[in-house]
Design an enzyme around this catalytic site. Sequence first.
Site, PDB file in Angstrom:
ATOM      1  N   ASN A  93       0.972  -1.368   0.017  1.00  0.00           N
ATOM      2  CA  ASN A  93       0.005   0.376  -0.137  1.00  0.00           C
ATOM      3  C   ASN A  93       1.287   1.113   0.264  1.00  0.00           C
ATOM      4  OD1 ASN A  93      -1.306   2.385  -0.043  1.00  0.00           O
ATOM      5  ND2 ASN A  93      -2.244   1.440   2.834  1.00  0.00           N
ATOM      6  N   LYS A 151      -0.172   4.138  -0.226  1.00  0.00           N
ATOM      7  CA  LYS A 151      -0.445   5.242   0.496  1.00  0.00           C
ATOM      8  C   LYS A 151      -0.431   6.605  -1.120  1.00  0.00           C
ATOM      9  CE  LYS A 151      -0.345   3.517   4.597  1.00  0.00           C
ATOM     10  NZ  LYS A 151      -0.148   3.384   6.346  1.00  0.00           N
ATOM     11  N   HIS A 205      -9.366   1.210   4.846  1.00  0.00           N
ATOM     12  CA  HIS A 205      -8.327   1.508   5.910  1.00  0.00           C
ATOM     13  C   HIS A 205      -8.358   2.646   6.860  1.00  0.00           C
ATOM     14  CE1 HIS A 205      -4.056   2.942   6.393  1.00  0.00           C
ATOM     15  NE2 HIS A 205      -3.433   1.564   5.866  1.00  0.00           N
ATOM     16  N   GLU A 244      -7.346   5.042   7.960  1.00  0.00           N
ATOM     17  CA  GLU A 244      -6.662   6.005   7.160  1.00  0.00           C
ATOM     18  C   GLU A 244      -7.751   6.974   7.016  1.00  0.00           C
ATOM     19  OE1 GLU A 244      -3.128   5.451   5.313  1.00  0.00           O
ATOM     20  OE2 GLU A 244      -1.880   5.429   7.574  1.00  0.00           O
ATOM     21  N   GLU A 270      -5.220  -4.694  10.349  1.00  0.00           N
ATOM     22  CA  GLU A 270      -4.342  -3.684  10.770  1.00  0.00           C
ATOM     23  C   GLU A 270      -4.618  -2.951  12.115  1.00  0.00           C
ATOM     24  OE1 GLU A 270      -2.180  -2.523   7.089  1.00  0.00           O
ATOM     25  OE2 GLU A 270      -3.942  -1.081   6.928  1.00  0.00           O
ATOM     26  N   GLY A 277       2.437   2.162  10.793  1.00  0.00           N
ATOM     27  CA  GLY A 277       4.092   3.392  11.078  1.00  0.00           C
ATOM     28  C   GLY A 277       3.993   3.787  11.997  1.00  0.00           C
ATOM     29  N   SER A 329       3.435  -2.003  10.705  1.00  0.00           N
ATOM     30  CA  SER A 329       4.730  -2.290  10.543  1.00  0.00           C
ATOM     31  C   SER A 329       5.506  -3.741  10.363  1.00  0.00           C
ATOM     32  CB  SER A 329       5.433  -1.761  12.344  1.00  0.00           C
ATOM     33  OG  SER A 329       4.217  -0.130  12.403  1.00  0.00           O
TER      34      SER A 329
HETATM   35  P1  PGA Z   1       2.511   0.372   8.171  1.00  0.00           P
HETATM   36  O1  PGA Z   1       1.745   0.804   7.170  1.00  0.00           O
HETATM   37  O2  PGA Z   1       3.639  -0.999   7.348  1.00  0.00           O
HETATM   38  O3  PGA Z   1       3.908   1.744   7.363  1.00  0.00           O
HETATM   39  O4  PGA Z   1       2.910   0.280   9.137  1.00  0.00           O
HETATM   40  C1  PGA Z   1       0.698  -0.442   6.911  1.00  0.00           C
HETATM   41  C2  PGA Z   1      -0.634   0.114   5.644  1.00  0.00           C
HETATM   42  O5  PGA Z   1      -0.763   0.729   6.616  1.00  0.00           O
HETATM   43  O6  PGA Z   1      -0.943  -1.101   5.285  1.00  0.00           O
END
Ligand code: PGA
Length: 249
Positions: A9, A11, A97, A99, A167, A173, A211
């Site tokens: 992903n 983003k 997601h 976000e 997640e 992150g 992460s």
């Molecule tokens: P990350 O994000 O691997 O940077 O923690 C995962 C995601 O949001 O899909």
Amino acid sequence: MPRKLIAGNWKMNGLRSDGHALARDLALRFSTEKEPAFDMLICPPAQLLDSIGQVIAGSGVALGAQDCHRETKGAFTGDLSAAMLADIGCRFVIVGHSERRQYHNEIDLMVAEKAAAAHSAGLIAVICIGETEAERDAGEALTVCARQIAGSVPDGATAANTVIAYEPVWAIGTGRTPTVRDVMEMHAHIRAELSRKVPDADDVRILYGGSVKGSNAGELLTLPNVDGGLVGGASLQAEDFWTIAKASE
Ligand code: PGA
């Protein structure tokens, strides 16, 4: 056991030149790998979907978008429909997601509508769920995820058209991950909850995300009921993403 899916992903990252270079690198690695034991998916930002689709054509790497609208067309400025994404070669779309849930106020019902729209367009919906840190601290992680499954997985979901990504919001992150024990508990719970809604729940791929990196992928992505990973930050470098994919085998 379902085949592992390693999904990147991106983003809101990637201009044309670096996005194409990353996609080209992964396409080359995947297409020259002898019998990879995993499927690979990349989800670039929307402006690159069409051209990256051409960059990875024939490599076996699949293309996905990061969101879609619930309607097929109409007066929805700035949005893209699932049909449009399918039209330019996407096979997957991420929906719900955290976000999107956080910054665009998406609730379970909207996520379910987007996933249903994806299904109607012939796309595989990657439906994201996960608890916040406060919810985990309050001992509510399992309940929250059960509720998100009940609300975000639409009728008609099957193992062929749906992937779940667990997640935990606090792991995205941050460099922090749940314990192996917590991941195993949650993924078994998700599988059980899915079986209430999905006829072939045993075959639905349940990804872990948050992460994931080269150093923890071998531990996290080989656990029972973990059928791959949804990777954010570490999917932006081909070597890092590839290391994760190989560690999942
Ligand atoms: P990350 O994000 O691997 O940077 O923690 C995962 C995601 O949001 O899909």
